[in-house]
Design a protein around this motif. Structure first.
Motif, PDB file in Angstrom:
ATOM      1  N   TYR A  98     103.581   6.488 -67.539  1.00  0.00           N
ATOM      2  CA  TYR A  98     103.279   5.050 -67.439  1.00  0.00           C
ATOM      3  C   TYR A  98     103.960   4.468 -66.205  1.00  0.00           C
ATOM      4  O   TYR A  98     103.329   3.760 -65.409  1.00  0.00           O
ATOM      5  CB  TYR A  98     103.738   4.327 -68.698  1.00  0.00           C
ATOM      6  N   LEU A  99     105.230   4.776 -66.035  1.00  0.00           N
ATOM      7  CA  LEU A  99     105.950   4.275 -64.865  1.00  0.00           C
ATOM      8  C   LEU A  99     105.388   4.884 -63.585  1.00  0.00           C
ATOM      9  O   LEU A  99     105.219   4.189 -62.578  1.00  0.00           O
ATOM     10  CB  LEU A  99     107.436   4.589 -65.001  1.00  0.00           C
ATOM     11  N   LEU A 100     105.088   6.183 -63.613  1.00  0.00           N
ATOM     12  CA  LEU A 100     104.547   6.838 -62.426  1.00  0.00           C
ATOM     13  C   LEU A 100     103.237   6.188 -61.986  1.00  0.00           C
ATOM     14  O   LEU A 100     103.053   5.867 -60.797  1.00  0.00           O
ATOM     15  CB  LEU A 100     104.325   8.324 -62.716  1.00  0.00           C
ATOM     16  N   TYR A 101     102.334   5.962 -62.927  1.00  0.00           N
ATOM     17  CA  TYR A 101     101.048   5.359 -62.571  1.00  0.00           C
ATOM     18  C   TYR A 101     101.199   3.893 -62.179  1.00  0.00           C
ATOM     19  O   TYR A 101     100.445   3.393 -61.343  1.00  0.00           O
ATOM     20  CB  TYR A 101     100.057   5.502 -63.729  1.00  0.00           C
ATOM     21  N   LEU A 102     102.165   3.196 -62.761  1.00  0.00           N
ATOM     22  CA  LEU A 102     102.423   1.823 -62.338  1.00  0.00           C
ATOM     23  C   LEU A 102     102.840   1.800 -60.868  1.00  0.00           C
ATOM     24  O   LEU A 102     102.329   0.990 -60.078  1.00  0.00           O
ATOM     25  CB  LEU A 102     103.513   1.211 -63.219  1.00  0.00           C
ATOM     26  N   LEU A 103     103.762   2.701 -60.498  1.00  0.00           N
ATOM     27  CA  LEU A 103     104.211   2.753 -59.107  1.00  0.00           C
ATOM     28  C   LEU A 103     103.084   3.181 -58.171  1.00  0.00           C
ATOM     29  O   LEU A 103     102.943   2.638 -57.064  1.00  0.00           O
ATOM     30  CB  LEU A 103     105.391   3.714 -58.977  1.00  0.00           C
ATOM     31  N   MET A 104     102.281   4.146 -58.602  1.00  0.00           N
ATOM     32  CA  MET A 104     101.208   4.627 -57.744  1.00  0.00           C
ATOM     33  C   MET A 104     100.134   3.562 -57.519  1.00  0.00           C
ATOM     34  O   MET A 104      99.577   3.450 -56.422  1.00  0.00           O
ATOM     35  CB  MET A 104     100.578   5.878 -58.359  1.00  0.00           C
ATOM     36  N   SER A 105      99.826   2.789 -58.558  1.00  0.00           N
ATOM     37  CA  SER A 105      98.700   1.866 -58.462  1.00  0.00           C
ATOM     38  C   SER A 105      99.086   0.460 -58.016  1.00  0.00           C
ATOM     39  O   SER A 105      98.289  -0.212 -57.341  1.00  0.00           O
ATOM     40  CB  SER A 105      97.961   1.790 -59.810  1.00  0.00           C
ATOM     41  N   TRP A 106     100.282  -0.002 -58.360  1.00  0.00           N
ATOM     42  CA  TRP A 106     100.628  -1.399 -58.145  1.00  0.00           C
ATOM     43  C   TRP A 106     101.762  -1.649 -57.167  1.00  0.00           C
ATOM     44  O   TRP A 106     102.026  -2.804 -56.800  1.00  0.00           O
ATOM     45  CB  TRP A 106     100.972  -2.067 -59.488  1.00  0.00           C
ATOM     46  N   LEU A 107     102.491  -0.623 -56.743  1.00  0.00           N
ATOM     47  CA  LEU A 107     103.639  -0.858 -55.862  1.00  0.00           C
ATOM     48  C   LEU A 107     103.265  -1.588 -54.573  1.00  0.00           C
ATOM     49  O   LEU A 107     103.938  -2.568 -54.210  1.00  0.00           O
ATOM     50  CB  LEU A 107     104.351   0.458 -55.550  1.00  0.00           C
ATOM     51  N   PRO A 108     102.228  -1.189 -53.835  1.00  0.00           N
ATOM     52  CA  PRO A 108     101.914  -1.919 -52.605  1.00  0.00           C
ATOM     53  C   PRO A 108     101.631  -3.404 -52.857  1.00  0.00           C
ATOM     54  O   PRO A 108     102.118  -4.272 -52.112  1.00  0.00           O
ATOM     55  CB  PRO A 108     100.679  -1.186 -52.068  1.00  0.00           C
ATOM     56  N   TYR A 109     100.850  -3.704 -53.896  1.00  0.00           N
ATOM     57  CA  TYR A 109     100.538  -5.098 -54.197  1.00  0.00           C
ATOM     58  C   TYR A 109     101.793  -5.859 -54.609  1.00  0.00           C
ATOM     59  O   TYR A 109     101.975  -7.024 -54.235  1.00  0.00           O
ATOM     60  CB  TYR A 109      99.493  -5.147 -55.312  1.00  0.00           C
ATOM     61  N   TYR A 110     102.656  -5.216 -55.384  1.00  0.00           N
ATOM     62  CA  TYR A 110     103.919  -5.840 -55.792  1.00  0.00           C
ATOM     63  C   TYR A 110     104.750  -6.218 -54.571  1.00  0.00           C
ATOM     64  O   TYR A 110     105.312  -7.327 -54.493  1.00  0.00           O
ATOM     65  CB  TYR A 110     104.698  -4.877 -56.684  1.00  0.00           C
ATOM     66  N   LEU A 111     104.838  -5.319 -53.609  1.00  0.00           N
ATOM     67  CA  LEU A 111     105.655  -5.581 -52.422  1.00  0.00           C
ATOM     68  C   LEU A 111     105.106  -6.722 -51.586  1.00  0.00           C
ATOM     69  O   LEU A 111     105.864  -7.523 -51.026  1.00  0.00           O
ATOM     70  CB  LEU A 111     105.755  -4.309 -51.571  1.00  0.00           C
ATOM     71  N   VAL A 112     103.793  -6.813 -51.523  1.00  0.00           N
ATOM     72  CA  VAL A 112     103.172  -7.865 -50.711  1.00  0.00           C
ATOM     73  C   VAL A 112     103.188  -9.205 -51.449  1.00  0.00           C
ATOM     74  O   VAL A 112     103.594 -10.230 -50.894  1.00  0.00           O
ATOM     75  CB  VAL A 112     101.731  -7.471 -50.326  1.00  0.00           C
ATOM     76  N   ARG A 113     102.793  -9.201 -52.712  1.00  0.00           N
ATOM     77  CA  ARG A 113     102.662 -10.467 -53.440  1.00  0.00           C
ATOM     78  C   ARG A 113     104.008 -10.981 -53.951  1.00  0.00           C
ATOM     79  O   ARG A 113     104.328 -12.159 -53.782  1.00  0.00           O
ATOM     80  CB  ARG A 113     101.707 -10.297 -54.615  1.00  0.00           C
TER      81      ARG A 113
ATOM     82  N   ALA B  45     102.957  -3.831 -42.647  1.00  0.00           N
ATOM     83  CA  ALA B  45     103.736  -2.737 -42.062  1.00  0.00           C
ATOM     84  C   ALA B  45     105.010  -2.485 -42.872  1.00  0.00           C
ATOM     85  O   ALA B  45     105.351  -1.327 -43.173  1.00  0.00           O
ATOM     86  CB  ALA B  45     104.086  -3.056 -40.614  1.00  0.00           C
ATOM     87  N   SER B  46     105.715  -3.544 -43.235  1.00  0.00           N
ATOM     88  CA  SER B  46     106.940  -3.387 -44.030  1.00  0.00           C
ATOM     89  C   SER B  46     106.628  -2.810 -45.406  1.00  0.00           C
ATOM     90  O   SER B  46     107.386  -1.991 -45.940  1.00  0.00           O
ATOM     91  CB  SER B  46     107.650  -4.729 -44.173  1.00  0.00           C
ATOM     92  N   MET B  47     105.517  -3.240 -45.977  1.00  0.00           N
ATOM     93  CA  MET B  47     105.107  -2.691 -47.275  1.00  0.00           C
ATOM     94  C   MET B  47     104.885  -1.200 -47.199  1.00  0.00           C
ATOM     95  O   MET B  47     105.326  -0.441 -48.069  1.00  0.00           O
ATOM     96  CB  MET B  47     103.822  -3.388 -47.745  1.00  0.00           C
ATOM     97  N   ALA B  48     104.218  -0.742 -46.129  1.00  0.00           N
ATOM     98  CA  ALA B  48     103.929   0.680 -45.993  1.00  0.00           C
ATOM     99  C   ALA B  48     105.222   1.489 -45.888  1.00  0.00           C
ATOM    100  O   ALA B  48     105.370   2.531 -46.542  1.00  0.00           O
ATOM    101  CB  ALA B  48     103.047   0.921 -44.770  1.00  0.00           C
ATOM    102  N   TRP B  49     106.168   1.026 -45.075  1.00  0.00           N
ATOM    103  CA  TRP B  49     107.434   1.737 -44.937  1.00  0.00           C
ATOM    104  C   TRP B  49     108.231   1.727 -46.238  1.00  0.00           C
ATOM    105  O   TRP B  49     108.801   2.743 -46.634  1.00  0.00           O
ATOM    106  CB  TRP B  49     108.265   1.113 -43.816  1.00  0.00           C
ATOM    107  N   THR B  50     108.269   0.579 -46.897  1.00  0.00           N
ATOM    108  CA  THR B  50     109.048   0.472 -48.136  1.00  0.00           C
ATOM    109  C   THR B  50     108.436   1.320 -49.240  1.00  0.00           C
ATOM    110  O   THR B  50     109.151   2.029 -49.961  1.00  0.00           O
ATOM    111  CB  THR B  50     109.129  -1.000 -48.581  1.00  0.00           C
ATOM    112  N   ALA B  51     107.126   1.253 -49.394  1.00  0.00           N
ATOM    113  CA  ALA B  51     106.470   2.064 -50.419  1.00  0.00           C
ATOM    114  C   ALA B  51     106.680   3.546 -50.144  1.00  0.00           C
ATOM    115  O   ALA B  51     106.943   4.335 -51.062  1.00  0.00           O
ATOM    116  CB  ALA B  51     104.979   1.737 -50.475  1.00  0.00           C
TER     117      ALA B  51
END
Length: 203
Positions: A14-29, A36-42
């Protein structure tokens, strides 16, 4: 033991798929990073996750070589990983601008450690005659999280307008996974101790 391993695996997934699917959106929103910062951080978060899995796996192998039962040696790093993830997700849900990256990195460490032995422990518990069937069925149950995690997270974010509730739910699920490893999967020594009325986990 099959259901304990399957539920523990599902909760880690559950945590793995949350990170895989939502991490970029979480970082931006939620954290207002540029693309660019989102890509490096993710990328860093995924690297931390992968590194933690390798380190936890090596620790488990080292403990097996030292005579600890394979079940205990592989279970306890995953249990500790889920506990780290639970605390980190709660911290991330309440974190401010200066602390969210620390808590998010902790969640990645926990996720990686929790994934380190999910297939190896299934083979250990099933034995050579049933390992393929056991691990295949365990993986089938665990990947239900691949459906639930992205959908439920999106629903909660849309309803609340932020990730706090979604991260809290993820923390509750990872805590459930820790309980599944503790009470659902025991080495032969632990099972005998439980039968005799005393359970002392092998650390």
């Amino acid at each position: 033991p099959f259901w304990g391993a399957s539920i523990g695996h599902l909760c880690e997934n559950y945590l793995l798929y949350l990170l895989m699917s939502w991490l970029p959106y979480y970082l931006v929103r939620e954290r207002h990073l540029s693309t660019a910062s989102m890509a490096w951080t993710a990328g860093m978060i995924y690297a931390v996750d992968s590194t933690a899995a390798v380190v936890a796996g090596r620790i488990a192998d080292m403990r097996v070589r030292r005579g600890v039962s394979a079940c205990s040696a592989r279970k306890w790093p995953m249990l500790i990983g889920l506990l780290i993830a639970t605390v980190s997700l709660l911290g991330c849900a309440a974190a401010g601008p200066g602390t969210w990256l620390f808590w998010l990195s902790g969640a990645a460490v926990g996720c990686g450690a929790a994934s380190s032995g999910v297939y190896a422990i299934g083979q250990t518990l099933a034995g050579p005659d049933l390992a393929g069937r056991w691990v295949g069925m365990q993986n089938c149950v665990a990947n239900i999280a691949g459906i639930v995690a992205p959908v439920l997270t999106g629903f909660l974010v849309e309803r609340t307008g932020h990730f706090g509730t979604a991260l809290t739910v993820a923390a509750a699920i990872t805590a459930t996974g820790a309980l599944a490893w503790v009470f659902g999967v025991r080495s032969s020594d632990e099972a005998n101790a439980l039968r005799d009325g005393v359970l002392v986990p092998t650390l």
